[in-house]
Design an enzyme around this catalytic site. Sequence first.
Site, PDB file in Angstrom:
ATOM      1  N   GLU A 109      -1.950  -7.226  -3.837  1.00  0.00           N
ATOM      2  CA  GLU A 109      -3.096  -7.004  -2.963  1.00  0.00           C
ATOM      3  C   GLU A 109      -4.204  -6.234  -3.667  1.00  0.00           C
ATOM      4  OE1 GLU A 109      -5.729  -4.996  -0.096  1.00  0.00           O
ATOM      5  OE2 GLU A 109      -4.387  -4.064  -1.563  1.00  0.00           O
ATOM      6  N   GLU A 110      -3.842  -5.260  -4.483  1.00  0.00           N
ATOM      7  CA  GLU A 110      -4.851  -4.379  -5.060  1.00  0.00           C
ATOM      8  C   GLU A 110      -5.753  -5.099  -6.052  1.00  0.00           C
ATOM      9  OE1 GLU A 110      -5.565  -1.687  -3.903  1.00  0.00           O
ATOM     10  OE2 GLU A 110      -3.837  -0.582  -3.161  1.00  0.00           O
ATOM     11  N   HIS A 141      -6.297   5.500  -4.258  1.00  0.00           N
ATOM     12  CA  HIS A 141      -7.084   5.002  -5.386  1.00  0.00           C
ATOM     13  C   HIS A 141      -7.614   6.141  -6.267  1.00  0.00           C
ATOM     14  CE1 HIS A 141      -8.051   0.721  -3.705  1.00  0.00           C
ATOM     15  NE2 HIS A 141      -6.893   1.161  -3.242  1.00  0.00           N
ATOM     16  N   HIS A 193       1.830  -4.072   1.526  1.00  0.00           N
ATOM     17  CA  HIS A 193       1.958  -4.563   0.141  1.00  0.00           C
ATOM     18  C   HIS A 193       2.695  -3.542  -0.715  1.00  0.00           C
ATOM     19  CE1 HIS A 193      -1.384  -2.040  -1.489  1.00  0.00           C
ATOM     20  NE2 HIS A 193      -1.959  -2.260  -0.318  1.00  0.00           N
ATOM     21  N   ASP A 237       2.528  -3.560  -4.253  1.00  0.00           N
ATOM     22  CA  ASP A 237       1.855  -3.248  -5.509  1.00  0.00           C
ATOM     23  C   ASP A 237       0.931  -2.057  -5.308  1.00  0.00           C
ATOM     24  OD1 ASP A 237       0.155  -5.022  -3.896  1.00  0.00           O
ATOM     25  OD2 ASP A 237      -1.237  -4.884  -5.577  1.00  0.00           O
ATOM     26  N   ASP A 280      -0.707   4.288  -0.298  1.00  0.00           N
ATOM     27  CA  ASP A 280      -1.301   2.939  -0.300  1.00  0.00           C
ATOM     28  C   ASP A 280      -0.520   2.051  -1.264  1.00  0.00           C
ATOM     29  OD1 ASP A 280      -3.048   0.779  -0.131  1.00  0.00           O
ATOM     30  OD2 ASP A 280      -4.504   1.657  -1.505  1.00  0.00           O
TER      31      ASP A 280
END
Length: 450
Positions: free
Chosen positions: A151-152, A415, A87, A89, A120
């Site tokens: 996705e996030e 994150h 992904h 995003d 990520d």
Amino acid sequence: MDTAAKVDALMDGLRADLERLAAIPSVAFPGFPAEPVREAHDLLVGMLHDVGVERVERIDLPDTAPVIFGEIPPPSPDAPTVLLYSHYDVQPPGDEKLWLSPPFEPTPVEGGLRARGIADDKSNVIAHLGMLRAYEGRPPVGVKIVFEGQEEYGSPFDDYPPSDPERFACDAMVIADLGNLRPGTPTLTTGLRGASEVVVEVRTLQEPRHSGEFGGAAPDALLVLLNALSTLHDVHGDVAVAGLRREEWSGTTYTEDEFRALAGVRDGVPLIGSGSLGERLWSGPAITVIGLDAPSVEHAASAVVPYARAKLNLRFHPRQDAKEARGLLVDHLRALRPFGVPLTVTPGDTGPGYEASTGGPAYRAALTALREAWGEDASYVATGGSIPLVNGLARAAPDAEVLLFGAQDSMCNLHAPNERVLFSELRNTVVAMCAFVREYAAGFRPGAAS
């Protein structure tokens, strides 16, 4: 093809493209501008065309960012097809004061780069492109490419693939939204814990009442709630909700020192629970209080609390049914009557876990490829995080083998502030993907059971 030499020759270009992509603040959360997400989308579409992917389409679904879908036909009728997922995003940067450099200015660190989303999952997007570049757009397998743009935050795309199974039909898929247990340790993820949320609420009084005049008999909603929450774990810190599945973990796991450092556990504070770390983190349940509505200490009054509420996050065994697991927690709470007071329990969202089957031709090819790239046998881990799309893709292509590996590592701060990726992990992931499609194509037998 000398795979390692070919990839090494591509690394300068891959690094440059990773920096370009990571400089785009493609956060697909509400309240963030949509233009950077579209900019990242357009950049990747251009990169796919440049590497020779002639069929590149845009999947537009309501209330989500566009999904990039690309396809390279198999080179022969008996060649397998591999779906590649990642992904583009990223998570919001959070408190930028905690970053050592601006989150969307890719900055060199020892052995790699720092930026939000660079591990990520933009490193894995670039790893897929690196494999295609190494084969000059003509890999020995058919390829389907899925680059997701939301996705996030969560997306209706999670449930879309089963509605269009022909588009996502494949023999194997590489889900590159994770990586190695630690840098330099090739790792296959074989399980994903499921996740559910539950809200528990207590109302006891019409409004606050003076704690001196009424405390001791008037039911304190916060005390009731805390009493209920205390039943969720035993004296060791293990989950005490009956029926939640827990098994021994036989794969690799962290050392305690590694885990303490990764989790930021303060000196002198023990870990909770019993059994191996793998069992506590991956093959057993976890219940976390992720939100609490109660009077703050700073603004506390001398009054009996009339209302309190908590939000719980449940993680459960990859093979346990999601609704069953959530139901066990809900039933446990509803059966309680702390001090005789009933609780209001509201089930929230739930998502299934996933456990990959092992031993098929794609799995064997991946083991060979990871050994070639890192120079040692792969370790096996699970993850407590969830990737909801995995189940959607698996339902769309139920006979396909699912492989989960990539360029991240557990120490990359995904994150969190100061996220980074190591060039060694990116390089080895590209080598592994190149070796995987080569080995899989060589060993594939159409119609053979996996």
